[in-house]
Every structure is written in C-alpha cells, then in structure tokens.
Design an enzyme around this catalytic site. Sequence first.
Site, PDB file in Angstrom:
ATOM      1  N   ASP A  28      35.428   8.802  69.108  1.00 19.71           N
ATOM      2  CA  ASP A  28      34.276   7.889  69.136  1.00 19.71           C
ATOM      3  C   ASP A  28      32.972   8.652  69.371  1.00 19.71           C
ATOM      4  OD1 ASP A  28      32.979   5.477  69.058  1.00 19.71           O
ATOM      5  OD2 ASP A  28      33.461   4.913  71.112  1.00 19.71           O
ATOM      6  N   ASN A  30      30.460   9.320  66.832  1.00 17.20           N
ATOM      7  CA  ASN A  30      29.825  10.017  65.700  1.00 17.20           C
ATOM      8  C   ASN A  30      28.414   9.480  65.440  1.00 17.20           C
ATOM      9  OD1 ASN A  30      32.195  11.365  65.353  1.00 17.20           O
ATOM     10  ND2 ASN A  30      32.827  10.268  63.500  1.00 17.20           N
ATOM     11  N   HIS A  45      29.601  11.487  61.005  1.00 21.71           N
ATOM     12  CA  HIS A  45      30.988  11.528  60.535  1.00 21.71           C
ATOM     13  C   HIS A  45      31.304  12.900  59.920  1.00 21.71           C
ATOM     14  CE1 HIS A  45      31.295   7.416  61.581  1.00 21.71           C
ATOM     15  NE2 HIS A  45      30.550   6.947  60.597  1.00 21.71           N
ATOM     16  N   LEU A 139      53.266  20.757  63.671  1.00 22.49           N
ATOM     17  CA  LEU A 139      52.620  19.539  64.167  1.00 22.49           C
ATOM     18  C   LEU A 139      52.739  18.373  63.179  1.00 22.49           C
ATOM     19  CD1 LEU A 139      50.484  18.300  66.274  1.00 22.49           C
ATOM     20  CD2 LEU A 139      48.775  18.965  64.580  1.00 22.49           C
ATOM     21  N   ARG A 196      39.874   9.680  74.749  1.00 19.73           N
ATOM     22  CA  ARG A 196      38.803   8.925  74.081  1.00 19.73           C
ATOM     23  C   ARG A 196      37.487   9.638  74.353  1.00 19.73           C
ATOM     24  NH1 ARG A 196      37.652   2.752  72.817  1.00 19.73           N
ATOM     25  NH2 ARG A 196      35.699   3.137  71.769  1.00 19.73           N
ATOM     26  N   ARG A 202      37.546   1.639  76.947  1.00 16.54           N
ATOM     27  CA  ARG A 202      38.393   0.604  76.342  1.00 16.54           C
ATOM     28  C   ARG A 202      39.361   1.216  75.339  1.00 16.54           C
ATOM     29  NH1 ARG A 202      33.079  -0.988  74.927  1.00 16.54           N
ATOM     30  NH2 ARG A 202      32.532  -0.002  72.967  1.00 16.54           N
TER      31      ARG A 202
HETATM   32  C1  FPP Z   1      33.691   6.636  65.636  1.00 14.92           C
HETATM   33  O1  FPP Z   1      32.339   6.910  65.703  1.00 14.92           O
HETATM   34  C2  FPP Z   1      34.289   7.275  64.482  1.00 14.92           C
HETATM   35  C3  FPP Z   1      34.817   6.643  63.394  1.00 14.92           C
HETATM   36  C4  FPP Z   1      34.844   5.169  63.224  1.00 14.92           C
HETATM   37  C5  FPP Z   1      35.369   7.367  62.280  1.00 14.92           C
HETATM   38  C6  FPP Z   1      36.030   8.657  62.640  1.00 14.92           C
HETATM   39  C7  FPP Z   1      36.487   9.296  61.401  1.00 14.92           C
HETATM   40  C8  FPP Z   1      36.312  10.596  61.089  1.00 14.92           C
HETATM   41  C9  FPP Z   1      35.698  11.609  61.953  1.00 14.92           C
HETATM   42  C10 FPP Z   1      36.842  11.044  59.781  1.00 14.92           C
HETATM   43  C11 FPP Z   1      38.341  10.868  59.774  1.00 14.92           C
HETATM   44  C12 FPP Z   1      39.004  11.757  58.887  1.00 14.92           C
HETATM   45  C13 FPP Z   1      40.202  12.343  59.144  1.00 14.92           C
HETATM   46  C14 FPP Z   1      40.718  13.318  58.188  1.00 14.92           C
HETATM   47  C15 FPP Z   1      40.989  12.070  60.370  1.00 14.92           C
HETATM   48  P1  FPP Z   1      31.327   5.685  65.580  1.00 14.92           P
HETATM   49  O2  FPP Z   1      30.798   5.647  64.202  1.00 14.92           O
HETATM   50  O3  FPP Z   1      31.985   4.437  66.046  1.00 14.92           O
HETATM   51  O4  FPP Z   1      30.226   6.164  66.598  1.00 14.92           O
HETATM   52  P2  FPP Z   1      29.294   5.233  67.498  1.00 14.92           P
HETATM   53  O5  FPP Z   1      30.212   4.441  68.384  1.00 14.92           O
HETATM   54  O6  FPP Z   1      28.474   6.219  68.249  1.00 14.92           O
HETATM   55  O7  FPP Z   1      28.519   4.390  66.554  1.00 14.92           O
END
Ligand code: FPP
Length: 251
Positions: A28, A30, A45, A139, A196, A202
């Site tokens: 979480d 990004n 992302h 893995l 997390r 949560r």
């Molecule tokens: C949460 O950050 C992240 C996600 C919803 C997507 C995570 C996915 C990736 C990093 C790519 C996945 C790819 C592979 C190969 C596993 P958010 O956007 O909810 O962040 P915020 O809560 O700060 O808005």
Amino acid sequence: MKIKNENEEILSLIDRSRLPEHVAIIMDGNGRWAQSMGLPRIAGHQAGMKSVKRVIQTANDMGIKALTLYAFSTENWSRPPKEIEALMTLLCRYLRMEVENLNKQNVQIRFMGRIYQLPELVQRELDKATKATSKNSGLILNIALNYSGRADIVDGVSHLAADIHVGKIQVDEINEAVFQRYLSTADLPEVDLLIRTSGEMRISNFLLWEIAYTELWITPIYWPEFNREHFYQALIDYQKRKRRFGGTAAL
Ligand code: FPP
C-alpha cells in the site's frame, strides 16, 4: 545463497531455521508516495514494481517457500479507468520482461482471484507466465488479482456445495481442514507473516480465512520505499514474537 555483504549485520540477526514459510504483503501507499514526490499516481505504481522485484528476490534468496502479493482487489475496479489500465499494463509488461529472470531464480508464479473476469489479453499473459514457470521448485510467487477474501470464501462455499450436490462429499464430512481445500490458497503453507506498508491498520479484505493466527507487521513506509532491510526487519520482529495459536506459552 547470494546475499550482498552490506546486509551482513542485519542478516546475522535472522535465524534461518525459523523463517516464516509463507509471507503475504499488502503493498500500500503507491499513490501517496507519488503525491509526496509531486508525481502522478501511476508513477507510484511504476516505482512500486521495483519494490515487487526486490521483495521477490529477497524472499527467494532467504529460502521462504511462498510469497503472496495483493496486486489488485475486487474493490480496485472503482479506481479511474486510466489507473486500472496502467496497473494491468504494468503487470503484463512485468510478466513479459521478467519470466526469464523468474525462471533463472527458480521462482514459480501463480495467480489467485477471479482471474476469468480480467481482460482476455491479461489472462493470456498470466497463463503464459504460469505455464513457463510451473516446473520451478524455488519460491512460490502467488499474485492476488481481482481477489477479495470474502469472494474467495464464497467461491469456496459454492464449489463445496457443488461437490455435495454430486455426492463427492457428505455434509457431515465438512470441517475446517476440508473447507480449506476449497480456498485459492489450498496447497500453500499457512500464512505466518502479513506485512502491510503505508501504516494503515486494516486487512482490506485480504486472506480473511488464512490469517486467523498470522503475525501482523505494519510499517509506515510507502510501498515504493520498501527495501531489503525493511523485509529483514519484519523477519527479525517476527522471530521475536511468541506464537501461541490461542494456547498458553510453553513454560
Ligand atoms: C496500493 O497503493 C497499490 C496497489 C493498489 C497496486 C499495487 C500493484 C503493483 C505495485 C503492481 C503489481 C504487479 C505485480 C507484478 C505484483 P495505492 O494506489 O492504494 O496507494 P494509496 O493508498 O497511497 O493511494
């Protein structure tokens, strides 16, 4: 095991004989990371993908058996279409570029969730990556896509009901161990540790059945900043916990 020298000190604190078998991660933060850098969410992302690669390599180097990553939840469809598209594109690009590398690392890739609801093009990439790495014995990288813990339980109940209907199983044979076989995680070890990032306290509909006795490790670090040292620290803290599984501590 190929682990860099600079981490020797922190690594010496980890007991390799008591590692969690299965680590799950809610990646979480990004979006908030991108915002803090004055960048669009999608850049968050993209940066998150680097953390994904790092964490896979670290888990594999450590000899952890399974790593489950929450990449896209059933609730994530409510995000702007452009962001959803960018996430799917990133995932497909990752699979195309990394399968060879995953094979070199002996990593087996799997996907869980309602995969059949994803765009066909994405499904094809998932299928290719699954097949290409299916023989690997290192893995198990389990990626949760269009996944929700509740949906997985409902799907499990539905399959179980179908098996009862055709007489494969009797109602009085149902118990926890039997039901577990109907979940997407059926053939994976118990989830020992759930990490997390970004500090939210949560579970967000992740692995609801599986985390009954899982140790939780929550860090304020945003996912794009999560590195090897953070992972090692989670393992060290995990090893300090006294897991009682509802019983009393051994005297
Ligand atoms: C949460 O950050 C992240 C996600 C919803 C997507 C995570 C996915 C990736 C990093 C790519 C996945 C790819 C592979 C190969 C596993 P958010 O956007 O909810 O962040 P915020 O809560 O700060 O808005």
